[in-house]
Design a protein around this motif. Structure first.
Motif, short mmCIF file in Angstrom:
data_model
loop_
_atom_site.label_atom_id
_atom_site.label_comp_id
_atom_site.label_asym_id
_atom_site.label_seq_id
_atom_site.Cartn_x
_atom_site.Cartn_y
_atom_site.Cartn_z
N UNK A 1 0.84 -1.19 0.00
CA UNK A 1 0.00 0.00 0.00
C UNK A 1 0.88 1.24 0.00
N UNK A 2 0.74 2.06 -1.03
CA UNK A 2 1.55 3.27 -1.18
C UNK A 2 0.84 4.52 -0.67
N UNK A 3 -0.49 4.49 -0.65
CA UNK A 3 -1.27 5.65 -0.21
C UNK A 3 -2.66 5.19 0.18
N UNK A 4 -3.20 5.80 1.24
CA UNK A 4 -4.57 5.49 1.69
C UNK A 4 -5.37 6.78 1.80
N UNK A 5 -6.55 6.77 1.24
CA UNK A 5 -7.45 7.92 1.40
C UNK A 5 -7.97 7.95 2.84
N UNK A 6 -8.36 9.12 3.29
CA UNK A 6 -8.88 9.27 4.64
C UNK A 6 -10.14 8.42 4.80
N UNK A 7 -10.31 7.86 6.00
CA UNK A 7 -11.51 7.10 6.30
C UNK A 7 -12.54 7.93 7.06
N UNK A 8 -12.15 9.12 7.49
CA UNK A 8 -13.07 10.03 8.16
C UNK A 8 -12.64 11.45 7.86
N UNK A 9 -13.53 12.38 8.09
CA UNK A 9 -13.21 13.78 7.83
C UNK A 9 -12.38 14.37 8.98
N UNK A 10 -11.63 15.41 8.67
CA UNK A 10 -10.78 16.04 9.68
C UNK A 10 -11.64 16.66 10.77
N UNK A 11 -11.23 16.48 12.02
CA UNK A 11 -12.00 16.98 13.16
C UNK A 11 -11.65 18.46 13.39
N UNK A 12 -12.36 19.34 12.71
CA UNK A 12 -12.03 20.77 12.73
C UNK A 12 -12.71 21.53 13.86
#
Length: 733
Positions: free
Chosen positions: A129-140
C-alpha cells in the motif's frame, strides 16, 4: 435530500425514514369539551397577520440548535429521540396540535461495516500500500470525530474489493464514458474517478458498469462547490466553503421508496422482494472521497489531457489515464483498490404525524412536511426545515388551543415515511396541495421556490406581503425578482418558479399521487457563486455553528421562509376559493409545444407522425382554463352556493391528477406524471416525447423506437384532453 426517499414514501435518492409532519386535519372535532373556534367565510387577514408576527427567529434558532446537537442517522437512537421530542411538542396542552402519532415502519437501510471500514488505497506493483485515502473527515470543530458520526460511504453500494488502473471520467454521465470509449481508452477492469454533478449518484455506477468499469470513486470538486477555493484557510471553519477532507454522503439507490416493498407500505407484514433480486442498487462497488485525496489521485494520472469542460480546481491539468504517470508520486503500474464493506439491514423507523383538524371541509387536506433523519448533524439538511415546521406548528397550535382560530380545511403535512403508499386513495382523493420545506435555508440572499404551475400565484401573493430580511425596504417578492426572473406572456416580468425534480420529499406527491406541490427555501445569489448546493451538504461539517455563523446569522432567512410557507399554508387552507391558478399551466404547455415543434416537427413528419393532435389538445386546454377563470370571477362577485364553490374547488384540486398515467413510463418506477417525469434529452419539452425522440433518432423507418414516439404522443394528447375536460363545466360529460 434525505436518505432513501420513501416514495411510497418519498422519492429519489435519499432515505426512507423521515418525519411526517401534518399540520392538518383528518376528522371533524369530536367531544363537547372541544372549543368551537370562529371560522370566517374566507381567508382571515387578521389571523394571517397574527401568525406572521408571532413566528420568532430566535425560537427557530433554538429549535435548530437542539435538532442538530447530535448526529441523527435514520433509525439511530438519536433519530428516535427526536421522534419523542416532536411528539412532546405536538402534544403540548398549550401549543400542541389536535393530535400527533408516530407509526413505525420496517425499512431496508444501508450502513458501512464497523468491523471492516471502507478504504481506498493505491497499491504498488508488489502489492504494498503506497497511499490510503482518509476514512473520516478532519476533526475541525470537535464535532467530526464522535462515535455517532457515520464514516463517508455510498449507501446501497454493494460490497467488493475491485482493483485496477485509474481513469478520470468527469461527472460519470453516459456521454462521459462514451467519450472515453470512443477515444480508445480501455475501461474494462478500471477504477473510475468521477465528480459530483451532471448525473445522479447511482447513475454514475450504472453508466460505468456498462463499459466494464470495476469500481467508482466520487468526489466534490472545489470548482463545483467552493468557486475554486481549496486551501484550509479558505474553507470551513474560516468560511462556508467545503474543507479539503469533506465528503458528501448519500443514497446511491436508483429508485425512490423502500427497495424491498415497491408500491407497498413498509409494514412488517408487507411482501418483500429478495434483496439479491431487487432492482435499483448500484451494480459495482462505489465510494465517495474528499477532494484532498482526489487531488493526489487525479494529479498523478497519465494520458491525454481532459477537455476544458472536464477540468476543475485541484491545481493541476486533469488527465484521463488509465494509470499513473512514471514521474509522479507512484510507480507507473500502480493500481487503485476500492474496498467496500457496506451491509443491508432491516430497521424500524418512525414517521411523526401531527394534525390540526379542519372545521368546515374536514375531508380536504393541505399537507406540509419534510424529513427528519440526517447523514450526520444535518443542521441545514434537513433540520433547518424541521426547525421551521416546529415554530410554525407552535404558533398555529397556540391559536387553535386558545380557540382563536381553526382552519377551514385540514392542514396536513407528512413526508418521508411510507404514508403515500399506505393511504394512496385517501390522499389522492382529498389532498389540495403539498408544501415541502426540507432544506429551508441554503443561504441568505433570496427566496427560491419550485412547484407546479398552479401554485405560482399563491406563492407570489404570499411573497408580496412579507418584508425581505435583506435588503430592508423590499418585499420577499421584489427581492426575489431581482435575483431570478423570467418574462411571462401573461404577467410580464415575474420571479422564476423552478420545476420539481426527484430529489426531495415532494416527489411522491407530485409524481405518484398527482398532487399540486411546491418546495420553498431561501438560497444564495447565483451571480456570486457557482456552487451547485451549499458546500457542506451531507458532510460532518453541516453543524449548528456552520448555520449560525455562515448560512444565516440572526436566522432572519429562516423566519422569512416560515412566514412565506405559513402564508401559503393559510391561504390554501382558509380561502373560500382555492388559490390555484390553472391557467398558468397554459404557459408551460405552450412553451413545451413550441420546443417540440422547433426541434422535432420536421423529423417526426419524415416518419409519418404529426404534432397536429398535440396542438389541438393544447388549445383545448387553454380554452377550458380561460373559461374556468371567467366562471370563478363571476362566482366571486356574487354569493355562490357552497356546493358551487365545492365543485369548482374540486376541479382546481383534481387537475394535476389528470396528467398521471401509470403505464406511460413502465421503466421508471413511481413516475406517472406525463409533464414532469425525468427527461434525459436536452430539449425542454414534454419528457415522454423528448425521451422517445432521443432514442429513435438513429433508428430506421418503422422501427419500434418510432412506434414508441407515436405512443408517447398519444399518451400526451389523451392526458391534455382529459385535463381540458376536467376544467369544463361539471355538468358537461
Amino acid at each position: 435530500m434525505q436518505w432513501v426517499k420513501v416514495l411510497g414514501g418519498v422519492v429519489g435518492a435519499a432515505a426512507l425514514v423521515g418525519l411526517g409532519i401534518i399540520l392538518g386535519h383528518f376528522a371533524i372535532p369530536k367531544g363537547a369539551d372541544v372549543p368551537t373556534p370562529s371560522v370566517s367565510q374566507d381567508l382571515d387577514l387578521e389571523t394571517l397577520e397574527t401568525v406572521m408576527q408571532q413566528l420568532d427567529a430566535n425560537k427557530i434558532r433554538e429549535n435548530l440548535r437542539e435538532l442538530s446537537r447530535e448526529p441523527h442517522l435514520a433509525s439511530s437512537p438519536r433519530d428516535e429521540a427526536l421522534v419523542q421530542l416532536l411528539l412532546q411538542r405536538w402534544q403540548d396542552p398549550e401549543s400542541g396540535l389536535d393530535s400527533a402519532e408516530a407509526p413505525t415502519y420496517e425499512v431496508l437501510l444501508s450502513f458501512p461495516s464497523q468491523e471492516q471500514p471502507n478504504l481506498v488505497t493505491v497499491v504498488g506493483p508488489t502489492g504494498g500500500v503506497l497511499f490510503s485515502c482518509r476514512q473520516s473527515e478532519e476533526n475541525l470543530t470537535g464535532e467530526q470525530a464522535g462515535p455517532d458520526v457515520i464514516p463517508p460511504y455510498a449507501a446501497y453500494a454493494p460490497p467488493g474489493t475491485p482493483q485496477g488502473l485509474l481513469v478520470y471520467a468527469n461527472r460519470g454521465t453516459e456521454e462521459d464514458f462514451l467519450s472515453l470509449y470512443t477515444q480508445g481508452i480501455a475501461l474494462e477492469g478500471t477504477i473510475a474517478l468521477t465528480r459530483y454533478g451532471g448525473a445522479g449518484r447511482g447513475a454514475k455506477a450504472v453508466n460505468a458498469a456498462k463499459y466494464g468499469v470495476a469500481g467508482v470513486l466520487v468526489y466534490t470538486d472545489p470548482a463545483d462547490i467552493n468557486d475554486g477555493q481549496s486551501s484550509a484557510n479558505e474553507t470551513f471553519p474560516n468560511s462556508w466553503g467545503l474543507p479539503p477532507s469533506g465528503v458528501e454522503r448519500g443514497s446511491y439507490f436508483e429508485y425512490f421508496g423502500d427497495p424491498l416493498t415497491p408500491y407497498l407500505p413498509a409494514n412488517p407484514s408487507s411482501f418483500r422482494l429478495d434483496p439479491d433480486d431487487a432492482p435499483g442498487f448500484p451494480p459495482i462497488p462505489t465510494q465517495p472521497i474528499g477532494f484532498d485525496d482526489a487531488k493526489i489521485l487525479l494529479c498523478n494520472l497519465q494520458g491525454t489531457v481532459a477537455p476544458d469542460a472536464w477540468q476543475g480546481a485541484l491545481g493541476c491539468d486533469y488527465k484521463l489515464g488509465p494509470g499513473f504517470r512514471s514521474d509522479g508520486d507512484f510507480p507507473a503500474d500502480s493500481q487503485v483498490n476500492v474496498s467496500v464493506h457496506n451491509r443491508l439491514e432491516l430497521r424500524n423507523s418512525s414517521n411523526v404525524l401531527g394534525i390540526i383538524r379542519g372545521a368546515v371541509e374536514p375531508d380536504r387536506y393541505v399537507l406540509y412536511g419534510n424529513h427528519r433523519d440526517s447523514w450526520v448533524h444535518g443542521a441545514v439538511d434537513p433540520s433547518s426545515g424541521t426547525a421551521v415546521i416546529l415554530e410554525l406548528s407552535r404558533v398555529l397550535g397556540t391559536l387553535v388551543k386558545k380557540g382563536e382560530s381553526s382552519p377551514r380545511r385540514g392542514l396536513a403535512g407528512l413526508t418521508s415515511g411510507p404514508h403515500p403508499q399506505e393511504f394512496f386513495s385517501k390522499l389522492q382523493e382529498r389532498t389540495v396541495a403539498y408544501i415541502n420545506v426540507d432544506i429551508s435555508v441554503f443561504a441568505n440572499a433570496t427566496l427560491r421556490a419550485q412547484g407546479t404551475p398552479p401554485v405560482q400565484s399563491v406563492i407570489f401573493a404570499a411573497a408580496k406581503q412579507i418584508p425581505a430580511p435583506n435588503p430592508v425596504g423590499l418585499s420577499i417578492y421584489d427581492n426575489w425578482i431581482r435575483h431570478s426572473n423570467r418574462s411571462s406572456a401573461a404577467y410580464g416580468l415575474v420571479p422564476s418558479l423552478g420545476t420539481l425534480g426527484a430529489g426531495s420529499d415532494y416527489a411522491p406527491f407530485i409524481h405518484f399521487l398527482g398532487i399540486s406541490s411546491m418546495d420553498i427555501a431561501y438560497t444564495y445569489d447565483q451571480s456570486k457563486t457557482s456552487a451547485r448546493i451549499y458546500p457542506t451538504y451531507h458532510t460532518a461539517f453541516d453543524t449548528f455553528g456552520y448555520v449560525d455563523k455562515f448560512v444565516d446569522p440572526g436566522f432572519s432567512s429562516h423566519q422569512a421562509v416560515a412566514r412565506t410557507a405559513g402564508s401559503v399554508l393559510l391561504r390554501l387552507s382558509d380561502s373560500l376559493f382555492l388559490p390555484l391558478n390553472v391557467s398558468d399551466y397554459g404557459e408551460t404547455l405552450r412553451s413545451f409545444l413550441q420546443a417540440a415543434q422547433q426541434n422535432f416537427e420536421g423529423l417526426l413528419e419524415q416518419h409519418g407522425i404529426s404534432l397536429g393532435p398535440l396542438v389541438t389538445a393544447v388549445e383545448k386546454f387553454e380554452g377550458a382554463a380561460a373559461a374556468l377563470d371567467q366562471h370563478i370571477s363571476a362566482l366571486q362577485k356574487g354569493s355562490p352556493d357552497p356546493l358551487q364553490v365545492r365543485m369548482l374547488n374540486d376541479q382546481l384540486m383534481l387537475l394535476e391528477r389528470t396528467f398521471l398515467n401509470p403505464r406511460a413510463f413502465p421503466e421508471e418506477r413511481y413516475y406517472s406524471h406525463v409533464l414532469w417525469a425525468p427527461r434525459t434529452g436536452s430539449v425542454a419539452t414534454f419528457p415522454g416525447l423528448a425521451n422517445a425522440c432521443s432514442r429513435a433518432m438513429d433508428t430506421g423507418l418503422g422501427s419500434a423506437a418510432w412506434a414508441e414516439v407515436q405512443r408517447q404522443l398519444s399518451i400526451l394528447v389523451v392526458a391534455l384532453e382529459g385535463a381540458a375536460a376536467t376544467l369544463r363545466p361539471v355538468a358537461d360529460l
